[in-house]
Design an enzyme around this catalytic site. Structure first.
Site, PDB file in Angstrom:
ATOM      1  N   ASP A  12       0.843  -1.197   0.000  1.00  0.00           N
ATOM      2  CA  ASP A  12       0.000   0.000   0.000  1.00  0.00           C
ATOM      3  C   ASP A  12       0.877   1.245   0.000  1.00  0.00           C
ATOM      4  O   ASP A  12       2.026   1.209   0.443  1.00  0.00           O
ATOM      5  CB  ASP A  12      -0.840   0.067   1.292  1.00  0.00           C
ATOM      6  CG  ASP A  12      -1.713  -1.150   1.482  1.00  0.00           C
ATOM      7  OD1 ASP A  12      -2.020  -1.818   0.490  1.00  0.00           O
ATOM      8  OD2 ASP A  12      -2.055  -1.411   2.655  1.00  0.00           O
TER       9      ASP A  12
HETATM   10  N1  URA Z   1      -1.069  -6.001   4.018  1.00  0.00           N
HETATM   11  C1  URA Z   1      -1.584  -4.750   3.976  1.00  0.00           C
HETATM   12  O1  URA Z   1      -2.591  -4.481   4.582  1.00  0.00           O
HETATM   13  N2  URA Z   1      -0.922  -3.824   3.271  1.00  0.00           N
HETATM   14  C2  URA Z   1       0.220  -4.052   2.595  1.00  0.00           C
HETATM   15  O2  URA Z   1       0.785  -3.153   1.969  1.00  0.00           O
HETATM   16  C3  URA Z   1       0.729  -5.363   2.644  1.00  0.00           C
HETATM   17  C4  URA Z   1       0.078  -6.329   3.361  1.00  0.00           C
END
Ligand code: URA
Length: 240
Positions: free
Chosen positions: A111
């Site tokens: 993310d």
């Molecule tokens: N899980 C999440 O919630 N975000 C990420 O970026 C990776 C794993």
């Protein structure tokens, strides 16, 4: 060239695929005498040579197709090729790498507000294999939580029964290690959308900071945020 046997390629094709210049510009660069093969100046754009024998401006060519990059992704950059979404992870790579064809893509995503270990490659087969739902390599996340743990999260995550909103199957068993009541590490073997944040939401908590520190045996080592290194695939035969 990936794991297959290297083959000879036209010089103009080589320069273009590695992002040095457009096809027409590459022809001009070669004609002007900037390219050597085995140390000998070659001015014919259609001359065929092995990648490792070619130099441009006296320097060996950039790494050939099959590149794998390990990056320490900073917060605030996006794993996407769509620059409408904000600053892209690719903007941290050298300009020439950003123009390669096949293009470099992230293997899965982190993310925008997650930092840490991110793999990138131009190898479509590798990308496909490592992002397949059948692929269960452990990934370790360092998690900071908004509220103290309830105490039952380790068992809930380990049970392999946790259902996330909108999903048809439960999360596979995941390993929670408690550091203190708002800091944990979580090891998961899947890559569902926003998985770690959604797992904690499912047990009534909220993730305030998330950092991936390991995929399989790969770690960040001393890479600072925003830095990257090339991976030698032969060193990670079980993964790459
Ligand atoms: N899980 C999440 O919630 N975000 C990420 O970026 C990776 C794993």
């Amino acid at each position: 060239m990936k794991n297959s046997k290297p083959s000879k390629q036209r010089l103009d094709q080589l320069l273009t695929s590695l992002g040095y210049a457009s096809r027409s510009e590459s022809k001009k660069l070669i004609s002007s005498g900037l390219v050597t093969v085995d140390g000998k100046c070659i001015t014919k754009p259609d001359f065929k040579a092995f990648h490792h024998d070619v130099a441009f401006g006296g320097e060996p060519l950039d790494v050939c197709e099959g590149i794998v990059i390990l990056m320490n992704k900073p917060l605030g950059v996006v794993c996407s090729h769509d620059d409408g979404e904000g600053k892209l992870v690719y903007s941290l790579l050298p300009l020439r790498w950003q123009k390669r064809d096949p293009k470099i893509s992230t293997i899965g995503r982190l993310d925008k507000e997650t930092s840490g270990l991110l793999l990138l490659t131009d190898d479509g087969q590798l990308l496909h294999r490592l992002t397949s739902p059948k692929y269960h390599i452990p990934k370790l996340y360092e998690v900071t939580l908004d509220r103290p743990l309830n105490g039952n999260e380790t068992d809930i995550f380990a049970a392999g029964t946790l259902m996330l909103n909108g999903e048809k199957s439960p999360c596979l068993p995941a390993k929670l290690i408690i550091i203190d009541d708002t800091h944990v590490t979580l090891e998961i073997t899947e890559g569902r959308y926003h998985q770690v944040r959604r797992m904690f939401a499912a047990v009534g908590n909220h993730v305030t900071a998330l950092h991936r520190s390991r995929i399989g045996d790969l770690t960040l080592g001393d890479l600072m945020s925003g830095e990257y290194r090339l991976l030698e695939r032969k060193n990670f035969p079980e993964l790459l």
